[in-house]
Design a protein around this motif. Structure first.
Motif: not given
Ligand code: CO8
Length: 259
Positions: A25-26, A60-61, A64, A107-109, A113, A129-130
């Motif tokens: 997730l990066n 997704k991301s 993360a 996405g996820f931050a 992130g 985004a979350r």
């Protein structure tokens, strides 16, 4: 230059840097932080790049967080060193670049992130985004500038709540908090970031760099932001961009700063 964990693409005068560790997730490991430092430094020094867009690969991301597996067995000295080096190489470095950086949060931050997005000059997000700073759920606190920049962006009360609860907020809420400037669909996210980049590219790169320094001065201890503004304002008068910008106005034509 080629990178193991990044994809770098040039689109006119905009450079898109994509963090590319989708299976994790990066998450930001040390190697990715080093590569981001090198890529951002190179883009900043490149006269053909006027805006940088930073995003994450996959749907997704964005990022993360810091790579938890990498620091899980660190002791206090190693933890402090990791945070200090990361801040110097990436987060403070990014904030102080002369070239504007737009974070396209796809996405996820989370954790590091969100801290990365907050170090950028402008943030836009896709509606999936979350965002959150979940560090206290891991027994640590944000270490890449999050305790400082989140409070600067959303105020101390909301920052306290986000950090203490370790909760996540969605894109719409982040926009209402002032954490991101714009929200759009996943499909439109990069187009929106590029549209903002296009507007920036119409203007003087020298003046934009001076504006970044002046705005950032407000957040530096012991620096008088108003005095910094006066100094930067005065320096602009000695630049070719000032001659071009004012000349274009008087001649009733569009200024051309980027030829
Ligand atoms: N670090 C390392 N690996 C990660 C991370 C991460 N931050 N996030 C996700 N991954 C990995 C998972 O381990 C998993 O790998 P594998 O398949 O090999 O087990 C893969 O990515 C996919 O993740 P999930 O299966 O968990 O995907 P889900 O869709 O179920 O969940 C979440 C997505 C909710 C994003 C979940 O992955 C998660 O909670 N991730 C961790 C989020 C987090 O806590 N981030 C904050 C990290 S701490 C931090 O950033 C500190 C910054 C300051 C550091 C200062 C220096 C120390």
């Amino acid at each position: 230059m080629s990178y193991e964990n990044l994809i770098v693409e040039q689109k006119g005068m905009t450079q898109v840097i994509t963090i590319n560790r989708p299976k994790q997730l990066n998450a930001l490991n040390k190697a990715t932080i080093q590569e981001l430092h090198e890529a951002l430094d190179a883009a900043d020094k490149d006269a053909q790049t006027g805006v940088i867009i930073l995003t994450g690969s996959g749907e997704k991301s964005f990022v993360a967080g810091a790579d938890i597996k990498e620091f899980a067995d660190f002791d206090p000295a190693q933890g402090k060193d990791l945070a200090a080096q990361g801040q110097e190489k990436l987060f403070t470095f990014l904030q102080n670049l002369s070239t504007p950086v737009i974070a396209a949060v796809n996405g996820f931050a989370l954790g590091g992130g969100l801290e990365l997005a907050m170090a950028a000059h402008i943030r836009v997000a896709s509606d999936n985004a979350r965002m959150g700073l979940p560090e206290v759920s891991l027994g640590v606190i944000p270490g890449y500038g999050g305790t400082q920049r989140l409070a600067q962006l959303v105020g101390r009360g909301k920052a306290m709540e986000m950090v203490m609860t370790a909760g996540m907020i969605g894109a719409e809420e982040a926009q209402s908090w002032g954490l991101v400037n714009h929200v759009t669909t996943q499909e439109e996210l990069m187009a929106l970031a590029e549209k903002i980049a296009g507007k920036i590219l119409n203007n003087s790169g020298n003046a934009i760099a001076a504006a970044i320094r002046a705005i950032n001065a407000n957040y530096e201890d012991g620096v008088d932001g108003y005095a910094k503004e006066v100094e930067e304002f005065g320096n602009c008068f000695g630049t070719p961009d000032f001659k071009e910008g004012t000349g274009a106005f008087i001649e009733k034509r569009k200024a051309n700063f980027r030829s």
